[in-house]
Design a protein around this motif. Structure first.
Motif, mmCIF file in Angstrom:
data_model
loop_
_atom_site.group_PDB
_atom_site.id
_atom_site.type_symbol
_atom_site.label_atom_id
_atom_site.label_comp_id
_atom_site.label_asym_id
_atom_site.label_seq_id
_atom_site.Cartn_x
_atom_site.Cartn_y
_atom_site.Cartn_z
ATOM 1 N N LEU A 412 50.013 2.428 10.523
ATOM 2 C CA LEU A 412 50.086 2.410 9.066
ATOM 3 C C LEU A 412 50.967 3.522 8.552
ATOM 4 O O LEU A 412 51.858 3.320 7.753
ATOM 5 N N GLY A 413 50.649 4.692 9.053
ATOM 6 C CA GLY A 413 51.420 5.815 8.544
ATOM 7 C C GLY A 413 52.879 5.678 8.897
ATOM 8 O O GLY A 413 53.767 6.033 8.144
ATOM 9 N N MET A 414 53.079 5.113 10.052
ATOM 10 C CA MET A 414 54.457 5.043 10.481
ATOM 11 C C MET A 414 55.184 3.942 9.763
ATOM 12 O O MET A 414 56.389 3.935 9.665
ATOM 13 N N MET A 415 54.452 3.028 9.286
ATOM 14 C CA MET A 415 55.097 1.845 8.728
ATOM 15 C C MET A 415 56.026 2.204 7.600
ATOM 16 O O MET A 415 57.171 1.799 7.565
ATOM 17 N N THR A 416 55.468 2.941 6.725
ATOM 18 C CA THR A 416 56.285 3.236 5.548
ATOM 19 C C THR A 416 57.549 3.940 5.965
ATOM 20 O O THR A 416 58.630 3.639 5.489
ATOM 21 N N ARG B 29 49.578 -5.951 9.199
ATOM 22 C CA ARG B 29 48.182 -5.751 8.815
ATOM 23 C C ARG B 29 48.028 -5.765 7.308
ATOM 24 O O ARG B 29 47.095 -6.333 6.764
ATOM 25 N N THR B 30 48.971 -5.128 6.645
ATOM 26 C CA THR B 30 48.887 -5.140 5.183
ATOM 27 C C THR B 30 48.992 -6.566 4.657
ATOM 28 O O THR B 30 48.260 -6.972 3.761
ATOM 29 N N ILE B 31 49.912 -7.286 5.247
ATOM 30 C CA ILE B 31 50.068 -8.674 4.798
ATOM 31 C C ILE B 31 48.789 -9.445 5.065
ATOM 32 O O ILE B 31 48.321 -10.227 4.235
ATOM 33 N N ALA B 32 48.211 -9.201 6.217
ATOM 34 C CA ALA B 32 47.017 -9.965 6.573
ATOM 35 C C ALA B 32 45.856 -9.619 5.654
ATOM 36 O O ALA B 32 45.042 -10.471 5.320
ATOM 37 N N ALA B 81 61.184 -20.656 1.185
ATOM 38 C CA ALA B 81 61.470 -19.375 1.799
ATOM 39 C C ALA B 81 61.630 -18.306 0.738
ATOM 40 O O ALA B 81 61.176 -17.161 0.904
ATOM 41 N N ARG B 82 62.240 -18.652 -0.333
ATOM 42 C CA ARG B 82 62.403 -17.663 -1.392
ATOM 43 C C ARG B 82 61.054 -17.296 -1.978
ATOM 44 O O ARG B 82 60.772 -16.143 -2.273
ATOM 45 N N ARG B 83 60.248 -18.275 -2.130
ATOM 46 C CA ARG B 83 58.914 -17.986 -2.640
ATOM 47 C C ARG B 83 58.173 -17.055 -1.711
ATOM 48 O O ARG B 83 57.458 -16.143 -2.133
ATOM 49 N N LEU B 84 58.339 -17.307 -0.465
ATOM 50 C CA LEU B 84 57.671 -16.466 0.514
ATOM 51 C C LEU B 84 58.159 -15.026 0.416
ATOM 52 O O LEU B 84 57.379 -14.077 0.417
ATOM 53 N N ALA B 85 59.476 -14.914 0.318
ATOM 54 C CA ALA B 85 60.021 -13.572 0.198
ATOM 55 C C ALA B 85 59.525 -12.912 -1.082
ATOM 56 O O ALA B 85 59.241 -11.709 -1.115
ATOM 57 N N ARG B 86 59.412 -13.675 -2.105
ATOM 58 C CA ARG B 86 58.893 -13.136 -3.361
ATOM 59 C C ARG B 86 57.469 -12.644 -3.183
ATOM 60 O O ARG B 86 57.089 -11.599 -3.690
ATOM 61 N N THR B 87 56.686 -13.409 -2.454
ATOM 62 C CA THR B 87 55.297 -12.971 -2.223
ATOM 63 C C THR B 87 55.265 -11.662 -1.454
ATOM 64 O O THR B 87 54.495 -10.755 -1.770
ATOM 65 N N LEU B 88 56.112 -11.576 -0.456
ATOM 66 C CA LEU B 88 56.132 -10.341 0.303
ATOM 67 C C LEU B 88 56.604 -9.186 -0.562
ATOM 68 O O LEU B 88 56.135 -8.053 -0.443
ATOM 69 N N GLN B 89 57.510 -9.476 -1.438
ATOM 70 C CA GLN B 89 57.991 -8.419 -2.311
ATOM 71 C C GLN B 89 56.857 -7.919 -3.195
ATOM 72 O O GLN B 89 56.715 -6.726 -3.434
ATOM 73 N N LYS B 90 56.051 -8.861 -3.657
ATOM 74 C CA LYS B 90 54.932 -8.462 -4.506
ATOM 75 C C LYS B 90 53.917 -7.654 -3.739
ATOM 76 O O LYS B 90 53.188 -6.850 -4.320
ATOM 77 N N LEU B 91 53.860 -7.867 -2.456
ATOM 78 C CA LEU B 91 52.915 -7.076 -1.675
ATOM 79 C C LEU B 91 53.396 -5.652 -1.503
ATOM 80 O O LEU B 91 52.649 -4.808 -1.009
ATOM 81 N N GLY B 92 54.625 -5.435 -1.865
ATOM 82 C CA GLY B 92 55.102 -4.064 -1.824
ATOM 83 C C GLY B 92 56.208 -3.808 -0.831
ATOM 84 O O GLY B 92 56.662 -2.681 -0.704
#
Lengths: 516, 163
Positions: A412-416, B29-32, B81-92
């Motif tokens: 996690l830490g490394m991810m960013t 993990r963040t995505i999951a 695919a664009r939608r997917l990328a948009r979702t990932l973008q929203k995740l940060g």
């Protein structure tokens, strides 16, 4: 779902109590008062009740504390015991049916009062009652167990919580052997009430005043320690006549602790007062009379209590714990406990450690009892079924609906940092990428012409309108198997709690199907 | 004999597979944990994200490579695919829609007549191959189009167009 709500209430209550008990040591070690725990407990319970997730929590709580107890009757009772759920005691009624004959050892039948039992409960003579903690009390005379709001004598062994600490049989035998032959065995006697009180796990500070084991000579006492929270157990004045002749347990005398407010507290037990602090022979077979009923001295079950030399202390402690008024009780209990602690007797040391796991009140009582009893070591082998070895499933278990492995925690830490690096690299190589990708595309879609217009992809996103995680219907559980075929999902879950429609449902197995 | 000669035949595209890159490292993990409609497969090191609107299943790798499957047209694949990328973008994640490429198009067709595979294969020796023991269909490869067509004796055709 009545049964479910009942079980659920019990489950939640048991969880609350487990936590409180386990915290007790820590809290005390930290130097905080037990009040903190009590307050926490009150808050917790009130919140659970308010959430309405469980029906009738309050009811169950009261009934649990007050009416659940394990009665073990010798088989030769020859009665048909109504099983616990049956109408052991009809709520309105007074009689515990099917108690008839006297008991004479032998195998024991166990049953517990149904939670719905309300007082008063009448227990015929000859019944041996076992508290949840495992102590056996033999009722030689008909007993009336009542819930006494104030100034009444609760009689209930029935008020013990269902948790059993000790197998009854073993103790019983031991007790009987140890007790009966020795008429005056200071430790054994009885502390009738006290052990009862302490044993039950109700953290409720209910010290049944009746618990004060008033013992007459050589008669086994029947502990009538009600473990109700609020109900003060006050031996009714009616008890007096026989009582007066009895020796008070605490008569052991000597270290009458000055701070005991028992004297005043004991006022509720008129007959008991005078003899309380007299150095009378410790009763091992005391005769405790309640409501004009004579009870045999209980056979102390909790042999784990070390026999303390200072029975007086224990008596005093007990008396202190036995308060007619719940509130006063609490205060006095604290005082009692402290005094007991201060005493620092060897026996008490054991007791205190032993009692640490018990609720405050119960612990005090038990301490008193411990000191008074000469427990055999064999009795210490009684198995404790609750606490660490409780088999009830926990309420909140880990939620593992999807395989949420935590494989990348470390990163996690490394991810960013990596992301940043990747970004930088991407920026640098974006030109290269574009050119290369341009080469790659063979008449296919333009690859990199619009890379960045993703930002303008406001139209693109959407569709995540359903905020799935805002739902109130939640299942917290463990999973056996999660299966998916195309868009059909199958869930095989276990050991969990489901909050659906505001209600809580506990399950050990759950199967579900869903379409995505 | 020739597949899809007749214009009246319905050629149905059943699957379009596309890939694209996000040009940034993705924390699976963040995505999951935070993503919606995701399946985490740690043993494979990827996250599956399913979209409803264009029925799309995307495999996301931590390197930022994403494979998008299940679309029914190329346009839809790109949109998904664009939608997917948009979702990932929203995740940060700082995703960029880069290197979008359609990799595979799968279409099916059906002949109104049966086909004799052995004769067919004999006539189209180098192009077609037929191993009845291995597979009940004859395989016809068009190099120039990079297409692989599977011809069944019933007349059904499965056309896999790949890059």
């Amino acid at each position: 779902m009545l049964s479910n709500s009942n079980n659920l209430s019990k489950l939640y209550l048991s969880v609350i109590e487990d936590v409180i008990e386990n915290m007790r040591e820590l809290i005390l070690d930290e130097g905080l008062e037990d009040r903190v725990l009590e307050v926490l407990k009150q808050l917790w319970e009130s919140k659970v009740m308010q959430s309405n997730a469980v029906d009738g929590l309050a009811l169950v709580k009261n009934t649990i504390n007050s009416s659940n107890f394990v009665l073990q009757l010798p088989p030769n009772y020859g009665q048909n015991f109504t099983k616990p759920t049956a109408s052991m005691v009809n709520p309105a009624g007074q009689n515990v049916q099917s108690f008839t004959t006297k008991n004479n050892g032998g195998t024991l039948a166990t049953f517990s009062l149904p939670p719905g039992v309300t007082y008063p409960v009448q227990i015929p003579a000859g019944v041996t009652l076992q508290t949840a903690s495992g102590q056996l009390y033999k009722v030689n005379v008909p007993v009336m167990v009542t819930q006494a709001p104030a100034g009444q004598c609760p009689l209930p062994p029935s008020q013990l919580q269902p948790r059993q600490r000790v197998p009854v049989v073993e103790r019983r035998d031991l007790c009987s052997t140890s007790l009966q032959p020795a008429p005056v065995v200071p430790s054994t006697v009885p502390k009738t009430m006290a052990p009862l009180k302490t044993e039950p796990f109700t953290p409720r500070p209910v010290a049944c005043p009746n618990a004060v084991p008033q013992t007459t000579e050589q008669k086994p006492l029947i502990p009538l320690v009600p473990l109700r929270d609020e109900k003060p157990v006050v031996p009714q004045p009616a008890v007096q006549p026989t009582v007066q002749g009895n020796h008070v347990l605490q008569s052991e005398a000597p270290p009458v602790q000055a701070p005991f407010s028992l004297h005043t507290q004991m006022s509720f037990q008129p007959p008991y007062q005078p003899p309380l602090y007299k150095s009378e022979s410790p009763f091992d077979s005391g005769h405790f009379t309640l409501d004009g009923i004579d009870f045999d001295s209980p056979k102390p079950i909790d042999m784990s209590l070390t026999s303390a030399s200072t029975q007086m202390q224990s008596l005093q402690v007990k008396m202190e714990t036995v308060l007619p008024d719940g509130s006063a009780f609490g205060a006095s209990k604290v005082a009692a406990e402290e005094t007991v602690r201060q005493e620092g007797h060897g026996g008490t040391a054991d007791m205190s450690t032993h009692l640490e796991g018990l609720p405050l009140d119960a612990s005090k009582l038990e301490m008193a009892l411990l000191k008074d009893y000469n427990y055999n070591d064999a009795l210490a082998d009684i198995i404790q079924l609750d606490g660490p070895s409780d088999s009830s499933s926990d309420v909140e278990e880990f939620e593992e609906e999807m395989g949420g492995a935590i494989g990348e925690n470390d990163f996690l830490g490394m991810m960013t940092a990596e992301a940043l690096q990747a970004l930088q690299e991407a920026e640098e190589s974006s030109d290269d990428g574009k050119s290369s990708s341009g080469d790659d595309s063979v008449g296919m879609d333009e690859v990199t012409v619009e890379e960045d217009p993703l930002n303008s992809g406001d139209d693109v996103s959407e569709q995540d309108v359903p905020d799935l995680f805002d739902t109130n219907n939640v299942i917290v559980c463990q999973y056996d198997k999660i299966h998916r075929s195309k868009n059909r999902w199958k869930f095989y879950l276990k050991d969990g709690v489901m909050c659906y429609g505001g209600k809580d449902y506990v399950f050990s197995k759950a199967v579900g199907e869903a379409e995505w | 004999m020739e597949p899809s000669n007749d214009v009246a035949l319905d050629i149905i595209i059943t699957n379009v597979v596309a890939v694209f890159r996000t040009r940034c490292h993705l924390n699976l993990r963040t995505i999951a944990l935070e993503g919606v409609n995701v399946i985490y497969k740690p043993e494979y090191g990827k996250v599956l994200m399913k979209l409803r609107k264009p029925r799309i299943t995307a495999s996301i790798w931590s390197s930022g490579k994403i494979i998008c499957t299940g679309a029914t047209s190329e346009e839809e694949a790109k949109q998904g695919a664009r939608r997917l990328a948009r979702t990932l973008q929203k995740l940060g994640f700082k995703v960029r829609f880069a290197d979008f490429k359609v990799v595979n198009v799968l279409a099916v067709c059906s002949m109104p007549f049966a086909i004799r595979l052995i004769d067919f294969t004999k006539k189209n020796r180098p192009i077609a191959s037929y191993e009845p023991e291995l597979h009940p269909a004859a395989t016809y490869r068009i190099k120039t189009l990079k297409a692989t067509i599977q011809i069944f004796s019933t007349g059904s055709l499965t056309d896999l167009l790949g890059i």
